[in-house]
Design an enzyme around this catalytic site. Structure first.
Site, PDB file in Angstrom:
ATOM      1  N   HIS A 361       0.812  -1.230   0.000  1.00 39.44           N
ATOM      2  CA  HIS A 361       0.000   0.000   0.000  1.00 39.44           C
ATOM      3  C   HIS A 361       0.835   1.265   0.000  1.00 39.44           C
ATOM      4  CE1 HIS A 361      -3.875  -2.045   0.977  1.00 39.44           C
ATOM      5  NE2 HIS A 361      -3.077  -2.903   1.566  1.00 39.44           N
ATOM      6  N   LYS A 552      -8.123  13.878   4.882  1.00 34.49           N
ATOM      7  CA  LYS A 552      -7.278  12.676   4.851  1.00 34.49           C
ATOM      8  C   LYS A 552      -6.220  12.831   5.932  1.00 34.49           C
ATOM      9  CE  LYS A 552      -6.498  13.711   0.564  1.00 34.49           C
ATOM     10  NZ  LYS A 552      -6.189  12.842  -0.613  1.00 34.49           N
ATOM     11  N   ARG A 553      -5.428  11.801   6.171  1.00 34.63           N
ATOM     12  CA  ARG A 553      -4.348  11.916   7.147  1.00 34.63           C
ATOM     13  C   ARG A 553      -3.429  13.055   6.721  1.00 34.63           C
ATOM     14  NH1 ARG A 553      -3.516   7.849  11.135  1.00 34.63           N
ATOM     15  NH2 ARG A 553      -1.750   9.182  11.683  1.00 34.63           N
ATOM     16  N   LYS A 558       0.940  14.373   0.990  1.00 37.44           N
ATOM     17  CA  LYS A 558      -0.460  14.647   0.604  1.00 37.44           C
ATOM     18  C   LYS A 558      -0.664  16.151   0.374  1.00 37.44           C
ATOM     19  CE  LYS A 558      -2.089  10.546   3.149  1.00 37.44           C
ATOM     20  NZ  LYS A 558      -2.908   9.765   2.222  1.00 37.44           N
ATOM     21  N   THR A 660      -8.456   6.554  -1.761  1.00 39.08           N
ATOM     22  CA  THR A 660      -9.816   6.015  -1.881  1.00 39.08           C
ATOM     23  C   THR A 660     -10.835   7.114  -1.616  1.00 39.08           C
ATOM     24  OG1 THR A 660      -9.470   5.208   0.379  1.00 39.08           O
ATOM     25  CG2 THR A 660      -9.350   3.576  -1.393  1.00 39.08           C
ATOM     26  N   LYS A 664     -14.637   8.335  -3.357  1.00 39.91           N
ATOM     27  CA  LYS A 664     -15.860   8.633  -2.590  1.00 39.91           C
ATOM     28  C   LYS A 664     -16.427  10.000  -3.000  1.00 39.91           C
ATOM     29  CE  LYS A 664     -13.907   5.813   1.078  1.00 39.91           C
ATOM     30  NZ  LYS A 664     -12.953   5.784   2.224  1.00 39.91           N
TER      31      LYS A 664
HETATM   32  C1  26W Z   1       4.112   0.710  10.071  1.00 42.25           C
HETATM   33  C2  26W Z   1       3.413   1.992   9.969  1.00 42.25           C
HETATM   34  C3  26W Z   1       2.461   2.004   8.813  1.00 42.25           C
HETATM   35  C4  26W Z   1       1.089   1.896   9.053  1.00 42.25           C
HETATM   36  C5  26W Z   1       0.212   1.923   7.971  1.00 42.25           C
HETATM   37  C6  26W Z   1       2.946   2.126   7.532  1.00 42.25           C
HETATM   38  C7  26W Z   1       2.047   2.136   6.441  1.00 42.25           C
HETATM   39  C8  26W Z   1       0.707   2.033   6.691  1.00 42.25           C
HETATM   40  C9  26W Z   1      -0.294   2.021   5.571  1.00 42.25           C
HETATM   41  C10 26W Z   1       0.179   1.195   4.451  1.00 42.25           C
HETATM   42  C11 26W Z   1      -0.528   3.385   5.094  1.00 42.25           C
HETATM   43  C12 26W Z   1      -1.778   3.468   4.262  1.00 42.25           C
HETATM   44  O1  26W Z   1      -2.851   3.548   4.789  1.00 42.25           O
HETATM   45  N1  26W Z   1      -1.576   3.495   2.947  1.00 42.25           N
HETATM   46  C13 26W Z   1      -2.682   3.893   2.106  1.00 42.25           C
HETATM   47  O2  26W Z   1      -3.384   2.729   1.688  1.00 42.25           O
HETATM   48  C14 26W Z   1      -4.525   3.064   0.911  1.00 42.25           C
HETATM   49  C15 26W Z   1      -5.280   1.773   0.614  1.00 42.25           C
HETATM   50  O3  26W Z   1      -4.621   1.027  -0.327  1.00 42.25           O
HETATM   51  C16 26W Z   1      -4.142   3.823  -0.354  1.00 42.25           C
HETATM   52  O4  26W Z   1      -5.308   4.197  -1.042  1.00 42.25           O
HETATM   53  C17 26W Z   1      -3.312   5.052  -0.008  1.00 42.25           C
HETATM   54  O5  26W Z   1      -2.847   5.666  -1.180  1.00 42.25           O
HETATM   55  C18 26W Z   1      -2.143   4.654   0.881  1.00 42.25           C
HETATM   56  O6  26W Z   1      -1.438   5.799   1.344  1.00 42.25           O
END
Ligand code: 26W
Length: 812
Positions: A361, A552-553, A558, A660, A664
């Site tokens: 992701h 968003k975060r 971003k 995503t 929406k």
């Molecule tokens: C270990 C810390 C950590 C926690 C969560 C690293 C990375 C993440 C996630 C992968 C971050 C995340 O939410 N990525 C997002 O995933 C979405 C679903 O596929 C995508 O639409 C977003 O572009 C992506 O940033």
């Protein structure tokens, strides 16, 4: 509703049977009568009543899967950003109106009790919400599936803004209990940590952990559309085997007596609030192993119970790893297959690889998890051995492939030897899976060219694309009933069963009366949101202004900062050219920053400082309003998205894997302003170039610029608007209480501009002026808005899950 509850009122009890069923539950399950009941009591009574039917469908679904000997999908994710469930269940079971009527007959407003249901905020952002949308689509497509995760007691923190600064507060979603969950004490597993590994002369390997906790299952029903299927979300709760050491207790050492229980509870206490940078803390690795081990043990136990032979696991189970967070599950399955089922390493490896799929992701280097080898070895000594064995096999295989040199071998290795030795979880997940997918076309191509370039050369047919999707039930039908009703009038109900049918709407783009009603729905959603913003923040918004939204975060890639700097430039333009015919604009921001991400927290403060100044300036009045709405979560997104005109998807190209939220917004009739990044590109392909505002550098151009030693100074000095805005912020115009607050942040643009904010500014500002012009042309805007909705069917998570099911899991 069971038949008895749907029956006509009787002489004894004139109330609709449903109403009396709810009161019956209130009295006998909650222990309150209608007079004494509080809103939370009515919420619990309504859910418990509705649950009866859900349980019956749940049992039927499970039985049917067993009877059919069906292959099951297992979705392993450390995050499930579910949000609220009452409205979702009522809508998917098509009971909304009758429950609303029954409650109304009792003087209770369904919408009001839906509003007090806490969000199950068991996730950070995109990855967690995607998992929740996928669970709903799996059930809606009638596919037997289990979600596996952790039952955090405290989910994503609550965000409060103190004078514009983010403050994190614990989130207690379980404060009033959780009527949706079922504890399954019989489904409990031993999970060990630490200790040592011994091998008998016969080569039998034995791991004796030095500490252990019990993983206890807590199940939540996942109700599909039309209640076609109810699947299980199984979240693990940690418990000490001996919750209290009586000998310690009797010796008066109360802490010591309870230490075990405390330690166990800590394991599943809280969600790590990072969505890109690993905390790298031991507790996080413990969480990852705890839920991976319990899940794999449960999957193997169920397989043996129903299919007997472990060798047939890949035929009956497809396990999907939601990013690297559950990647240790690859080593855990190998451990069970070799140490308990005495399969050879090679046979075990074949079974493991055929069973697992891995979804990546993010390409952010800092987000790719790797664990210091000493920590991994101390906590998981047997798994360390297995990782070495897998690595030996992998590197042996790689060394036979021509064109794979020493550097490639080093990049392929599960062990990062550069500096402190670390275990690369992405490489473990890649090697241990038969499928590795990205979440949008551009992202998947970049995976092949960057982070996984060498692994891709070794396994050229493993990486595949599965562009993300969203459930149209929650993100259209439930959050935007006004638009849904209008769509039904225009094209009938079919789109509710097949989102691809939305294309039937396209001709209505040229129907001015339809466009008028479409605009009225949007306007009434904007009025509803304005009321919420007025009540919760005391800020008055003009519902006829453009509602320009970035939610968003908070993360530098971003580029919320680009949106803020552009707002400052616009503010300056409006003040210096009041004579111009400005299009009123409301710029709405919302989002949480990881608690240790200081730059992101400073960006939140800046948004609030800019808002304070602009909103109080009579020179601009209603021409520009800025607001940062606190505590962004799933429920707030459901309020804001239907009211949006413009969707901000402005990440530095190449850095947002998919997005995503972009889907929406477009599904709810907002136009997108964005870069050619992630799924924005596929949205453009589906809605057409005239119905989206694309600007900025492409991913390749960004890479070239970075490689060419680009710095922002030249560009800033070359753009008067940008320079003025940056210097105003840097000099403290928006922070008179601390003039240097943003100096470092702005200097970063001059010195580095790694996220190409300065480089993309002029193009972005120009695109925003195009937006103003088009918004003034209601017919043109309306036409594009209708075209967006009509072409969003492909972005349904039903389409995405259909692709996983056919091309990765083999269940369709
Ligand atoms: C270990 C810390 C950590 C926690 C969560 C690293 C990375 C993440 C996630 C992968 C971050 C995340 O939410 N990525 C997002 O995933 C979405 C679903 O596929 C995508 O639409 C977003 O572009 C992506 O940033």
């Amino acid at each position: 509703m069971t038949d008895s509850q749907a029956a006509a009122p009787t002489a004894l009890d004139p109330r609709p049977a449903l109403a009396s069923a709810i009161v019956d539950t209130l009295v006998h399950r909650i222990g309150k009568d209608a007079q004494a009941a509080r809103p939370h009591d009515w919420l619990a009574a309504t859910i418990l009543t509705l649950r009866n039917e859900i349980i019956e469908r749940w049992m039927e679904s499970t039985k049917a899967a067993h009877a059919a000997g069906a292959k099951r999908v297992y979705y392993l994710s450390l995050e499930f950003l579910i949000g609220r469930l009452l409205r979702d269940a009522l809508s998917n079971l098509r009971h909304n109106d009758e429950v609303a009527a029954a409650l109304a007959s009792l003087g209770v407003d369904l919408a009001a009790i839906e509003e007090i249901e806490p969000d199950a905020a068991l996730g950070n952002g995109g990855l967690g919400r995607l998992a929740a949308c996928f669970m709903e689509s799996l059930a809606s497509l009638d596919l037997p599936a289990y979600g596996y995760g952790i039952r955090y007691v405290n989910g994503m923190f609550r965000q409060r803004l103190d004078d514009g600064w983010q403050v994190e507060l614990p989130e207690n979603w379980l404060a009033h209990g959780n009527p949706w969950e079922f504890e399954r004490r019989e489904s409990a597993y031993f999970v060990g940590f630490g200790g040592e590994v011994t091998a008998t002369t016969s080569g039998q390997v034995h791991w004796s952990p030095i500490e252990a906790v019990e993983a206890v299952a807590v199940d939540t029903p996942m109700v599909g559309w039309r209640g076609k299927r109810v699947n299980t979300l199984r979240l693990w709760n940690a418990r000490a085997f001996d919750p209290i050491k009586l000998d310690r207790f009797n010796a008066g050492d109360f802490e010591g007596a309870l230490a075990g229980q405390m330690r166990a509870e800590t394991l599943t206490r809280v969600l790590y609030p990072n969505d890109s940078t690993p905390a790298g803390q031991e507790l996080r690795l413990r969480q990852e192993y705890f839920f991976s081990s319990a899940s794999i043990q449960d999957i193997v136990r169920r397989h043996l119970q129903y299919f007997g032979d472990i060798r047939t696991l890949p035929e009956k189970a497809a396990i999907q790893l939601n990013d690297t967070h559950p990647a240790v599950a690859v080593a855990e399955l190998m451990r069970l297959l070799t140490d308990f089922h005495e399969l050879s390493f090679d046979e075990a490896w074949e079974i493991t690889r055929a069973t697992f799929g891995y979804t990546n992701h993010t390409l952010l280097p800092e987000a790719l998890e790797s664990w210091p080898l000493p920590l991994f070895e101390r906590l998981l000594p047997r798994h360390m051995q297995i990782v070495y064995a897998i690595n030996a096999r992998l590197l042996r295989e790689a060394s036979k492939v021509d064109g794979i040199d020493g550097n490639a071998i080093a990049a392929i290795s599960l062990i990062d030897e550069g500096g402190e030795r670390r275990v690369r979880m992405a490489n473990l997940a890649f090697a241990g899976s038969h499928s590795v997918n990205g979440v949008a076309a551009l992202h998947t191509e970049l995976m092949k060219k960057t982070v996984f370039a060498d692994l891709h050369r070794l396994y050229p047919d493993r990486i595949n694309n599965k562009t993300n999707g969203i459930t149209p039930r929650r993100w259209l039908q439930q959050c935007n009933p006004g638009l849904t009703g209008l769509l039904v009038e225009a094209i009938g109900e079919d789109f509710k069963d097949d989102a691809a049918r939305l294309t039937a709407l396209a001709p209505f783009a040229n129907d001015s009366s339809f466009r008028e009603r479409f605009a009225m729905v949007k306007r009434s959603n904007k009025v509803t949101l304005s009321t919420y913003i007025k009540d919760s923040m005391g800020l008055t918004l003009d519902p006829d202004a453009i509602f320009d939204v970035q939610i968003k975060r908070i993360h530098e890639y971003k580029r919320q900062l680009l949106g803020i700097v552009e707002a400052v430039a616009l503010y300056d333009q409006i003040r210096s050219h009041p004579e111009r015919n400005w299009t009123p604009r409301v710029k709405l921001f919302a989002g949480k920053a990881a608690s240790s991400y200081h730059t992101a927290k400073l960006v939140i403060k800046l948004a609030n400082d800019v808002a304070k100044r602009i909103n109080a300036d009579p020179a601009v009045g209603d021409l520009l309003k800025v607001a940062f709405v606190p505590n962004y979560n799933v429920s707030l997104a459901e309020k804001i998205i239907p009211a949006a005109d413009l969707s901000e998807q402005i990440s530095t190209a190449g850095m947002e894997a998919s997005g995503t939220g972009n889907m929406k917004f477009a599904l709810n009739g907002a136009l997108t302003i964005g870069t050619l990044d992630g799924a924005n590109i596929e949205i453009k392909d589906h809605v057409g170039d005239d119905n989206i505002f694309i600007f900025g550098l492409t991913a390749d151009e960004v890479a070239e610029k970075r490689a060419s030693g680009y710095r922002g100074r030249q560009v800033i000095e070359g753009s008067r608007e940008l320079a003025q805005a940056v210097n105003a912020i840097a000099s403290g115009v928006f922070s008179p209480d601390d003039p240097d607050r943003y100096k470092g942040l702005m200097d970063g643009l001059y010195e580095h501009d790694w996220f190409m904010l300065a480089a993309d500014f002029d193009a972005y500002a120009a695109a925003q002026r195009e937006v103003d012009a088009k918004f003034g042309d209601t017919a043109a805007w309306g036409r594009s808005a209708v075209i967006n909705v009509a072409n969003m069917g492909w972005f349904s998570s039903d389409r995405t899950i259909g692709e996983y099911a056919k091309q990765i899991w083999g269940v369709m």
